[in-house]
Scaffold this active site. Sequence first.
Site, PDB file in Angstrom:
ATOM      1  N   VAL A  83       0.814  -1.231   0.000  1.00 44.62           N
ATOM      2  CA  VAL A  83       0.000   0.000   0.000  1.00 44.62           C
ATOM      3  C   VAL A  83       0.845   1.278   0.000  1.00 44.62           C
ATOM      4  CG1 VAL A  83      -1.985  -1.134   1.051  1.00 44.62           C
ATOM      5  CG2 VAL A  83      -0.389   0.091   2.529  1.00 44.62           C
ATOM      6  N   SER A  94     -10.760  -6.085   7.266  1.00 44.61           N
ATOM      7  CA  SER A  94     -10.626  -5.324   8.515  1.00 44.61           C
ATOM      8  C   SER A  94     -10.350  -6.245   9.698  1.00 44.61           C
ATOM      9  CB  SER A  94     -11.923  -4.556   8.769  1.00 44.61           C
ATOM     10  OG  SER A  94     -11.938  -4.053  10.078  1.00 44.61           O
ATOM     11  N   ARG A 145      -6.635  -7.028  18.656  1.00 46.22           N
ATOM     12  CA  ARG A 145      -5.779  -7.252  17.477  1.00 46.22           C
ATOM     13  C   ARG A 145      -4.362  -6.696  17.650  1.00 46.22           C
ATOM     14  NH1 ARG A 145      -7.136  -3.002  12.691  1.00 46.22           N
ATOM     15  NH2 ARG A 145      -7.802  -1.248  13.952  1.00 46.22           N
ATOM     16  N   ALA A 162      -1.720   0.215 -15.623  1.00 45.84           N
ATOM     17  CA  ALA A 162      -0.527  -0.468 -16.136  1.00 45.84           C
ATOM     18  C   ALA A 162       0.754   0.329 -15.889  1.00 45.84           C
ATOM     19  CB  ALA A 162      -0.694  -0.773 -17.626  1.00 45.84           C
ATOM     20  N   ARG A 172       9.771  -4.280  -7.283  1.00 37.40           N
ATOM     21  CA  ARG A 172       9.517  -5.416  -6.391  1.00 37.40           C
ATOM     22  C   ARG A 172       9.975  -6.747  -6.985  1.00 37.40           C
ATOM     23  NH1 ARG A 172       9.108  -2.960  -1.486  1.00 37.40           N
ATOM     24  NH2 ARG A 172       7.525  -1.319  -1.523  1.00 37.40           N
TER      25      ARG A 172
HETATM   26  C1  LIG Z   1      13.453  -2.048  -2.249  1.00 35.86           C
HETATM   27  C2  LIG Z   1      12.543  -1.046  -1.573  1.00 35.86           C
HETATM   28  C3  LIG Z   1      12.794  -0.663  -0.278  1.00 35.86           C
HETATM   29  C4  LIG Z   1      11.964   0.264   0.358  1.00 35.86           C
HETATM   30  N1  LIG Z   1      12.222   0.595   1.658  1.00 35.86           N
HETATM   31  C5  LIG Z   1      11.438   1.491   2.282  1.00 35.86           C
HETATM   32  C6  LIG Z   1      11.697   1.858   3.634  1.00 35.86           C
HETATM   33  O1  LIG Z   1      12.628   1.380   4.259  1.00 35.86           O
HETATM   34  N2  LIG Z   1      10.885   2.776   4.224  1.00 35.86           N
HETATM   35  C7  LIG Z   1       9.844   3.361   3.542  1.00 35.86           C
HETATM   36  O2  LIG Z   1       9.153   4.213   4.107  1.00 35.86           O
HETATM   37  N3  LIG Z   1       9.561   3.018   2.263  1.00 35.86           N
HETATM   38  C8  LIG Z   1      10.326   2.104   1.632  1.00 35.86           C
HETATM   39  N4  LIG Z   1      10.024   1.734   0.351  1.00 35.86           N
HETATM   40  C9  LIG Z   1       8.820   2.309  -0.294  1.00 35.86           C
HETATM   41  C10 LIG Z   1       9.198   3.414  -1.291  1.00 35.86           C
HETATM   42  O3  LIG Z   1       9.827   4.487  -0.629  1.00 35.86           O
HETATM   43  C11 LIG Z   1       7.949   3.930  -2.019  1.00 35.86           C
HETATM   44  O4  LIG Z   1       7.094   4.536  -1.076  1.00 35.86           O
HETATM   45  C12 LIG Z   1       7.174   2.828  -2.715  1.00 35.86           C
HETATM   46  O5  LIG Z   1       8.044   2.011  -3.471  1.00 35.86           O
HETATM   47  C13 LIG Z   1       6.114   3.448  -3.643  1.00 35.86           C
HETATM   48  O6  LIG Z   1       6.770   4.027  -4.756  1.00 35.86           O
HETATM   49  P1  LIG Z   1       6.338   5.422  -5.397  1.00 35.86           P
HETATM   50  O7  LIG Z   1       6.314   6.489  -4.351  1.00 35.86           O
HETATM   51  O8  LIG Z   1       7.206   5.647  -6.583  1.00 35.86           O
HETATM   52  O9  LIG Z   1       4.869   5.049  -5.921  1.00 35.86           O
HETATM   53  P2  LIG Z   1       3.513   5.868  -5.788  1.00 35.86           P
HETATM   54  O10 LIG Z   1       3.200   6.104  -4.375  1.00 35.86           O
HETATM   55  O11 LIG Z   1       2.511   5.089  -6.586  1.00 35.86           O
HETATM   56  O12 LIG Z   1       3.827   7.221  -6.492  1.00 35.86           O
HETATM   57  C14 LIG Z   1       4.103   7.231  -7.902  1.00 35.86           C
HETATM   58  C15 LIG Z   1       4.886   8.479  -8.233  1.00 35.86           C
HETATM   59  O13 LIG Z   1       4.057   9.604  -7.979  1.00 35.86           O
HETATM   60  C16 LIG Z   1       4.867  10.654  -7.465  1.00 35.86           C
HETATM   61  N5  LIG Z   1       4.396  10.984  -6.125  1.00 35.86           N
HETATM   62  C17 LIG Z   1       3.497  10.293  -5.379  1.00 35.86           C
HETATM   63  N6  LIG Z   1       3.295  10.913  -4.217  1.00 35.86           N
HETATM   64  C18 LIG Z   1       4.082  12.008  -4.214  1.00 35.86           C
HETATM   65  C19 LIG Z   1       4.313  13.048  -3.284  1.00 35.86           C
HETATM   66  N7  LIG Z   1       3.726  13.094  -2.105  1.00 35.86           N
HETATM   67  N8  LIG Z   1       5.183  14.011  -3.615  1.00 35.86           N
HETATM   68  C20 LIG Z   1       5.812  14.006  -4.800  1.00 35.86           C
HETATM   69  N9  LIG Z   1       5.649  13.042  -5.744  1.00 35.86           N
HETATM   70  C21 LIG Z   1       4.787  12.054  -5.435  1.00 35.86           C
HETATM   71  C22 LIG Z   1       6.312  10.164  -7.461  1.00 35.86           C
HETATM   72  O14 LIG Z   1       6.928  10.523  -8.676  1.00 35.86           O
HETATM   73  C23 LIG Z   1       6.151   8.666  -7.404  1.00 35.86           C
HETATM   74  O15 LIG Z   1       7.252   7.940  -7.932  1.00 35.86           O
HETATM   75  C24 LIG Z   1      10.850   0.818  -0.312  1.00 35.86           C
HETATM   76  C25 LIG Z   1      10.610   0.435  -1.632  1.00 35.86           C
HETATM   77  C26 LIG Z   1      11.421  -0.489  -2.269  1.00 35.86           C
HETATM   78  C27 LIG Z   1      11.130  -0.894  -3.677  1.00 35.86           C
END
Ligand SMILES: Cc1cc2nc3c(=O)[nH]c(=O)nc-3n(C[C@H](O)[C@H](O)[C@H](O)COP(=O)(O)OP(=O)(O)OC[C@H]3O[C@@H](n4cnc5c(N)ncnc54)[C@H](O)[C@@H]3O)c2cc1C
Length: 234
Positions: A83, A94, A145, A162, A172
């Site tokens: 998520v 839930s 819980r 997609a 992932r």
């Molecule tokens: C190997 C791995 C290790 C990880 N380890 C951790 C960890 O230790 N701790 C942790 O908290 N998370 C961790 N994550 C989660 C990671 O930081 C991202 O939150 C998660 O992969 C979702 O990616 P995303 O933000 O690109 O995707 P989405 O949330 O779908 O967002 C897509 C894109 O929209 C843009 N976007 C979305 N929201 C914002 C915003 N608020 N501001 C600016 N641009 C935005 C960005 O360009 C983003 O790439 C990890 C992820 C991976 C793959």
Amino acid sequence: MEVKIIQVKLISYPTETDLIAKMAAAICYSGGHDFEEIRNKAEEKPNEYLSKIVKNGHLSILEHNVYVFHISGISRVTSHQLVRKRIASYSQQSQRYVDAKSFATVKPKSIEKSDFNEEYDKAMKDSYDLYHKMVENGIPKEDARYVLPSATTTQMIVSMNAHSLVDFFVRRLCTRAQLEITLLAQEMLKEVKKVSPVIFRDMGPYCEFYGYCPENDHSCGRAKTLKQIKENQK
Ligand SMILES: Cc1cc2nc3c(=O)[nH]c(=O)nc-3n(C[C@H](O)[C@H](O)[C@H](O)COP(=O)(O)OP(=O)(O)OC[C@H]3O[C@@H](n4cnc5c(N)ncnc54)[C@H](O)[C@@H]3O)c2cc1C
């Protein structure tokens, strides 16, 4: 206590997903206004055309295709990681309203094969025993819980377009990701490949898809990192 395995079912998807993506690409480069003309143009384009555009990162053309999954048998550890992908929609079972009697747990292979296997099982059983004791003695499920382990299974309906799926898969499916979410990503990929064979044809870990590793110092070493590429260019 029952140990669950991941189950993924694609429950809804648009028809002609590859063609919709080709049409979205065709409209970007078309001067005409006639839909049939654009559709014909898209139909004539080879699969290579779409694969190339996807690899070039013109991923907005994929956002018109939304896929809906039913996912079960994943732990709360993994659902929490899932998520974090914000460009998606989630409905999750839930723990406030559903009794933990219907839950199972996940056991990572490293623990199963280790000397901690029995201790792990006991810790799970103890948590659940206390949960049931508390609920039977009037503690609300939403409070009881708190004692349930992160290994507890959950089920969800997840919708992702997609573009989001590509971003999710490349990260992932990487060896740096945790095994359970990689297994989940593999199952989701298997499902979408059946209905969108071109869009997801070349899908794999980031390094295979984009040709370099973004992990730099944490790289597993199978592909050149961006840092190494830049150093070689000096
Ligand atoms: C190997 C791995 C290790 C990880 N380890 C951790 C960890 O230790 N701790 C942790 O908290 N998370 C961790 N994550 C989660 C990671 O930081 C991202 O939150 C998660 O992969 C979702 O990616 P995303 O933000 O690109 O995707 P989405 O949330 O779908 O967002 C897509 C894109 O929209 C843009 N976007 C979305 N929201 C914002 C915003 N608020 N501001 C600016 N641009 C935005 C960005 O360009 C983003 O790439 C990890 C992820 C991976 C793959």
